[in-house]
Design an enzyme around this catalytic site. Sequence first.
Site, short mmCIF file in Angstrom:
data_model
loop_
_atom_site.label_atom_id
_atom_site.label_comp_id
_atom_site.label_asym_id
_atom_site.label_seq_id
_atom_site.Cartn_x
_atom_site.Cartn_y
_atom_site.Cartn_z
N CYS A 178 1.16 -5.90 -4.00
CA CYS A 178 0.07 -6.07 -3.02
C CYS A 178 -0.02 -4.88 -2.07
CB CYS A 178 0.21 -7.38 -2.26
SG CYS A 178 1.72 -7.49 -1.31
N HIS A 222 -1.48 0.81 9.20
CA HIS A 222 -2.35 -0.36 9.12
C HIS A 222 -3.77 -0.04 9.57
CE1 HIS A 222 1.38 -2.47 8.34
NE2 HIS A 222 0.61 -3.30 7.68
N ASP A 227 5.64 -0.55 2.38
CA ASP A 227 6.92 -0.55 3.09
C ASP A 227 8.07 -0.16 2.18
OD1 ASP A 227 6.50 -1.10 5.83
OD2 ASP A 227 5.77 -3.08 5.25
N GLU A 276 9.96 -5.43 -0.18
CA GLU A 276 9.50 -4.21 0.49
C GLU A 276 10.63 -3.47 1.20
OE1 GLU A 276 6.18 -5.23 2.99
OE2 GLU A 276 7.19 -6.94 3.87
#
Length: 592
Positions: free
Chosen positions: A522, A204, A475, A451
């Site tokens: 996404c 992240h 993920d 995910e």
Amino acid sequence: MSIQVFGMPVSRGVAIGRAVLVASSRVDVAHYFVPAERLEHEVARLREARDAVAAELTALKRDLPGDAPAELSALLDVHLMLLHDEALTGATKVWIHERHYNAEWALSAQLEVLARQFDDMEDAYLRERKADVEQVAERLLRYLGRSEPGAAEVLAPAAGGARDFAGEDPLVLVANDVAPADMIQFKRSVFTGFVTDVGGKTSHTAIVARSMDIPAVVGAREASRLIRQDDWLVIDGDAGVVIVNPSPIVLEEYRFRQRQSELERARLNRLRHTPAVTLDGQAVELLANIELPADAAGALEAGAVGVGLFRSEFLFMNRDGDLPDEEEQFEAYRSAVLAMQGLPVTIRTVDIGADKPLDRMSPTELRHEHALNPALGLRAIRWSLSEPGMFRQQLRAILRASAFGKVRILVPMVAHLGEIRATLEAVARARQQLDDAGRPYGRVEVGAMIEVPAAALMIDRFLAHFDYVSIGTNDLIQYTLAIDRADDAVSHLFDPWHPAVLRLIADTIARANACGRGVSVCGEMAGDAAFTDLLLAMGLRSFSMHPARIASIKQRVLRADTRKLAATLEAVMQADDPARESGRLHQGAQPA
Ligand code: PEP
Ligand code: MG
């Protein structure tokens, strides 16, 4: 002498500037420049902090119980002595005067210098005194943080304003590690690029760097040890290389590349208002991923036709347990919705856990603190369902924001049918509570992120319960290939081209299309032009990415012919090396 440090490219482009070394634990410290007329005020803040901490330590010493060990009193004396030592507060003043750094930044810069001096000491006893200096500095920083909250805003830390002072060179940050929440601070900071020793390409921390569109290299192992304060650095975010003290020729080469990419950016910018339609007339939706409501303006500016992923967890981080209540969340969601001027905003419920802890902790610290693997722990929807009151509060806040524009709820990391049931019940209950309270809300679709491989394999069941799905490839890759996305030691195995990953993505898109349900991607693959043709070939018509990537992806879409792409899809899916095979697929898509 010029050296090169290799890492992973996580955010494109070239940054050239002077190194600012910051300890991981102090990345969150405010970094801004102080105008000349406020320098004395800044020094006074430091002095006040020093006097307050001295009073604190003196009181501590005075109030020590009679049976306290003598070492404790001696330790407090050492701390008092360090507090008044020229090497700490005296030298910090020099950073303020000469560099125009704010007091907190100046103190951490000096601390970094002292830490290195201590590390180089032969004598083990003296080396250990580093911890004392750090403790004293922590006390000072804590006091400074309280003494002038919001100073960063007052002094407009944004890069443009900052350059007015002292003709500063551009600055790049060098740290061992940066927590995702601290990256958010960067959005308001003076740095034009950064390098970290650790981290993976889809951690992240890297994702936020990409969202800021600043060049970054992570996993550069030795960077923070090899690089010295003030070294000139070139960060090549395309190749994942940091060049330390480059020769004039190399520097000129990179300055040229910098100018070229600015020109390219300006050229792509012109596509901003062009609708994303393929050569064969297929309309493609290009949406934005955002972390904060304030990012919505940039999304609109970049030509996004909505927000496909609002990572709401960034509102929950670094709050020392004081999580945002319903009103605060409602205000945040509403401001994003209003900023998007009628375009849809997809708000993902909190995805806390894994490399995004609630409290300020870098991924490295997190791994050390919790021996268990946090990526497989109480994360995302699992966390929300374990905190039902908090979850309903968030759902109510999102639903209420829907009275001001188009809103969709997106639920992360669902794997079990039981989780689907519990989630939908929570949404129904939140609606009921709003009805009972007479609060307005609009029609809100509820979607699931795909995910976890279990969700992709059971996609038909998911589609029966949800209005739409969104594939979180970051993920999905992590959990399919069992690769911790934040761990640089295994990042070479994090492979979006793995046939198993492609199969799960292709099936999810095909099944969703077959039942007329919305499907988007996404994860980072959506903003990577290397995958645009492949995803189009799979039937994807909705992509959500960092606003800075929209123009490049749009260019790909405008050049694509989905009929030709679809005809070559199977060859890629069957290939041992899909990446290579997809090169051909791309050629097949070019207009004659
Ligand atoms: C993903 O996993 O692909 C995703 C978009 O969510 P995040 O990166 O926030 O985990
Ligand atoms: Mg995810």
